[in-house]
Design a protein around this motif. Structure first.
Motif, PDB file in Angstrom:
ATOM      1  N   LEU A 263     -32.437  13.434 -10.506  1.00 17.83           N
ATOM      2  CA  LEU A 263     -31.603  13.987  -9.432  1.00 17.83           C
ATOM      3  C   LEU A 263     -30.144  14.177  -9.845  1.00 17.83           C
ATOM      4  CD1 LEU A 263     -32.899  12.207  -6.188  1.00 17.83           C
ATOM      5  CD2 LEU A 263     -33.651  14.328  -7.237  1.00 17.83           C
ATOM      6  N   CYS A 264     -29.791  13.803 -11.074  1.00 13.73           N
ATOM      7  CA  CYS A 264     -28.386  13.927 -11.507  1.00 13.73           C
ATOM      8  C   CYS A 264     -27.987  15.406 -11.511  1.00 13.73           C
ATOM      9  CB  CYS A 264     -28.217  13.331 -12.904  1.00 13.73           C
ATOM     10  SG  CYS A 264     -26.589  13.668 -13.605  1.00 13.73           S
ATOM     11  N   PRO A 265     -27.018  15.812 -10.668  1.00 19.48           N
ATOM     12  CA  PRO A 265     -26.679  17.232 -10.549  1.00 19.48           C
ATOM     13  C   PRO A 265     -26.160  17.844 -11.845  1.00 19.48           C
ATOM     14  CG  PRO A 265     -25.701  15.955  -8.763  1.00 19.48           C
ATOM     15  CD  PRO A 265     -26.222  14.973  -9.762  1.00 19.48           C
ATOM     16  N   LYS A 274     -27.736  11.393 -19.071  1.00 22.47           N
ATOM     17  CA  LYS A 274     -29.037  10.859 -18.623  1.00 22.47           C
ATOM     18  C   LYS A 274     -28.826   9.414 -18.199  1.00 22.47           C
ATOM     19  CE  LYS A 274     -31.801  13.575 -21.894  1.00 22.47           C
ATOM     20  NZ  LYS A 274     -30.812  13.872 -22.935  1.00 22.47           N
ATOM     21  N   PRO A 275     -28.558   9.175 -16.910  1.00 19.59           N
ATOM     22  CA  PRO A 275     -28.252   7.801 -16.484  1.00 19.59           C
ATOM     23  C   PRO A 275     -29.370   6.803 -16.779  1.00 19.59           C
ATOM     24  CG  PRO A 275     -28.417   9.307 -14.593  1.00 19.59           C
ATOM     25  CD  PRO A 275     -28.387  10.138 -15.821  1.00 19.59           C
ATOM     26  N   ASN A 276     -30.641   7.243 -16.734  1.00 18.17           N
ATOM     27  CA  ASN A 276     -31.721   6.274 -17.005  1.00 18.17           C
ATOM     28  C   ASN A 276     -31.662   5.796 -18.459  1.00 18.17           C
ATOM     29  OD1 ASN A 276     -32.985   8.796 -18.059  1.00 18.17           O
ATOM     30  ND2 ASN A 276     -34.689   7.408 -18.443  1.00 18.17           N
ATOM     31  N   SER A 301     -19.192  10.873 -11.944  1.00 17.11           N
ATOM     32  CA  SER A 301     -19.122   9.901 -10.847  1.00 17.11           C
ATOM     33  C   SER A 301     -19.414  10.495  -9.476  1.00 17.11           C
ATOM     34  CB  SER A 301     -17.741   9.219 -10.825  1.00 17.11           C
ATOM     35  OG  SER A 301     -17.672   8.245 -11.817  1.00 17.11           O
ATOM     36  N   CYS A 302     -20.357  11.439  -9.419  1.00 13.42           N
ATOM     37  CA  CYS A 302     -20.681  12.025  -8.110  1.00 13.42           C
ATOM     38  C   CYS A 302     -21.368  11.009  -7.201  1.00 13.42           C
ATOM     39  CB  CYS A 302     -21.558  13.260  -8.278  1.00 13.42           C
ATOM     40  SG  CYS A 302     -23.252  12.871  -8.759  1.00 13.42           S
ATOM     41  N   GLY A 303     -22.049  10.028  -7.807  1.00 16.06           N
ATOM     42  CA  GLY A 303     -22.636   8.950  -7.006  1.00 16.06           C
ATOM     43  C   GLY A 303     -24.087   9.142  -6.636  1.00 16.06           C
ATOM     44  N   ILE A 304     -24.686  10.309  -6.925  1.00 17.32           N
ATOM     45  CA  ILE A 304     -26.080  10.542  -6.524  1.00 17.32           C
ATOM     46  C   ILE A 304     -27.011   9.461  -7.073  1.00 17.32           C
ATOM     47  CG2 ILE A 304     -28.071  12.035  -7.085  1.00 17.32           C
ATOM     48  CD1 ILE A 304     -26.660  13.006  -4.653  1.00 17.32           C
TER      49      ILE A 304
HETATM   50  S1  SF4 Z   1     -22.749   9.649 -11.022  1.00 23.72           S
HETATM   51 FE1  SF4 Z   1     -23.563  11.727 -10.792  1.00 23.72          FE
HETATM   52  S2  SF4 Z   1     -23.060  12.743 -12.721  1.00 23.72           S
HETATM   53 FE2  SF4 Z   1     -22.909  10.536 -13.093  1.00 23.72          FE
HETATM   54  S3  SF4 Z   1     -24.914   9.954 -13.846  1.00 23.72           S
HETATM   55 FE3  SF4 Z   1     -24.896   9.570 -11.652  1.00 23.72          FE
HETATM   56  S4  SF4 Z   1     -25.786  11.404 -10.771  1.00 23.72           S
HETATM   57 FE4  SF4 Z   1     -25.170  11.945 -12.872  1.00 23.72          FE
END
Ligand code: SF4
Ligand code: SF4
Length: 443
Positions: A263-265, A274-276, A301-304
């Motif tokens: 779901l990371c935009p 790739k946060p995972n 840092s969008c926070g999704i």
């Molecule tokens: S904060 Fe947003 S841009 Fe950063 S890893 Fe999470 S979803 Fe992706």
């Protein structure tokens, strides 16, 4: 208006981005742009300020966009606004025919449509390569109130002294005010009739990207709103993180489900974040996995990932933010990519609907009108910060005991640095002045 003249006016008026990091607006004026985009996505849940300002000042904002477009010799300006903001869309449609190089682009009601890289993709189809800024694809993006401030500067020579701010959440009358810069959050809450319960936290900014504040914090040029939420609200719980505990929890609970990355935009727009994978490096202790760590630097840092995607309640965004801060302190810089990545084939189906986001964060009950109040608020005291923008702080230009008027320079712009000046928002007497702030008793 000539390019250099506009740049000079915008700088002298102290105009910095009225949202986000507060980038000095003069430095965004760039002749490489063929398109100017007005960002009215306003995707932080509960905030109404951008759509209200654009609805009220649609002509003035389009006029200023037209001046900017001509001065930088761009081909067009695009007003990007969510189709859901019907009154705003109507107001823009009523004035746009007067500007032959302007057009409207309707954004979907998803989060984060207002991340400028996403706004650009949604409005122009162009993909900004990772680590680059919008001008790399010929676009400059401006915030709604920033352009309104440019209008006032080019028509009346008015510097920035006031700010539109939404106050939402657990207050008696959520509203949007036009307040002198330097007004305390405590005064803003009083203007709303006070809080509706005692066990609340103040969030400076929106639920997704804001951070905890106190009643002593003050309105700056980039303050869009404050949010008052009970301790028990999921937003508070998710923001209230101790990094060491966050690391331990990641090690014990991250199941590598991949949802944060799915779901990371930015990942969906082909950027390498790739946060995972970052969480995997944390949980396996492989903090020497260089490619993964370098890619984490592209997080915005969008926070999704931590506010919506992770069902384990983990904190990829916060852990990445801590890592980025440490890397920056070590002098590590982001490497801009030369080419855009490939937009994910499933992107359209993975956008996060605003209603779903509000529901999950326990915010639906606070989603009320928060009308724009016309009267200019008059606090008893203001604390005007000398650093309200990215770059060098303004240099103190007044002394304790001095009487100052509205618009008078209290912080001088440092000309050979990325900097804008700071002007007084009130008429009154300076009761304290140092290299951080100017405190004024209002007459
Ligand atoms: S904060 Fe947003 S841009 Fe950063 S890893 Fe999470 S979803 Fe992706
Ligand atoms: S969504 Fe949560 S559990 Fe799944 S991989 Fe990301 S951090 Fe781990």
């Amino acid at each position: 208006m000539k390019f250099e003249e506009l740049k000079d006016i915008v700088r002298k008026a102290g105009i910095a981005g009225c949202g986000g990091a507060g980038f000095p607006a003069y430095a965004k004026l760039d002749k490489r742009a063929d398109t100017i985009v007005l960002n009215c996505a306003e995707c932080e849940p509960l905030f109404k300020v951008h759509r209200q300002v654009l609805e009220k000042y649609a002509y003035e904002i389009c006029y200023a966009l037209d001046v900017i477009t001509k001065a930088v010799e761009a081909e067009q300006f695009i007003v990007a606004v969510k189709g859901e903001y019907k009154a705003t869309v109507e107001a823009v449609n009523a004035v746009l025919p007067q500007f032959k190089n302007g057009k409207l682009s309707l954004l979907p009601e998803v989060y984060p449509a207002g991340d400028e890289v996403i706004t650009i993709y949604e409005t122009t189809g162009r993909v900004v390569p990772a680590g680059n800024i919008p001008i790399s694809v010929g676009v400059t993006v401006f915030n709604v109130e920033t352009v309104y401030n440019i209008y006032k500067a080019i028509t009346d020579g008015e510097p920035v002294t006031h700010k539109f701010v939404t106050v939402a959440g657990e207050v008696k009358n959520p509203q949007t005010f036009y307040v002198p810069i330097g007004t305390t959050f405590e005064d803003l809450i009083k203007l709303c009739g006070g809080v509706t319960r005692e066990d609340v936290r103040i969030i400076n900014g929106g639920p997704m990207t804001g951070f905890f504040g106190t009643k002593y914090d003050v309105v700056k040029k980039n303050t869009n709103g404050i949010l008052i939420l009970p301790e028990s609200n999921p937003v508070v719980a998710r923001k209230d993180i101790n990094i060491n505990v966050g690391v331990t929890r990641a090690k014990s609970s991250c199941c590598q489900c991949h949802m944060c990355t799915d779901l990371c935009p930015r990942n969906l727009l082909g950027q390498p974040i790739k946060p995972n994978e970052f969480m995997k490096a944390v949980l396996t202790g492989k903090q020497n996995d260089i490619p993964v760590l370098v890619d984490a630097m592209y997080c915005v840092s969008c926070g999704i990932c931590e506010m919506y995607a992770c069902m384990q309640g983990l904190h990829p965004r916060s852990l990445i933010a801590e890592f980025k801060m440490n890397m920056r302190a070590e002098g590590v810089k982001l490497t801009p990519h030369t080419k855009p990545g490939k937009v994910h084939s499933q992107r359209e189906f993975r956008k996060v609907p605003m209603n779903r986001l509000k529901e999950r964060l326990g915010l639906t009950i606070y989603d009320v009108e928060a009308p724009l109040v016309d009267d200019v608020v008059k606090p008893k005291k203001v604390k005007i910060m000398l650093s309200q923008h990215i770059g060098a702080p303004a240099k103190l230009a007044v002394k304790k005991g001095q009487h100052i008027s509205v618009g008078e320079v209290v912080g001088e712009c440092i000309n050979d640095a990325l900097c804008v000046g700071v002007n007084s928002s009130v008429k009154g007497k300076v009761v304290d002045a140092n290299d951080k702030f100017v405190l004024v008793d209002v007459d």
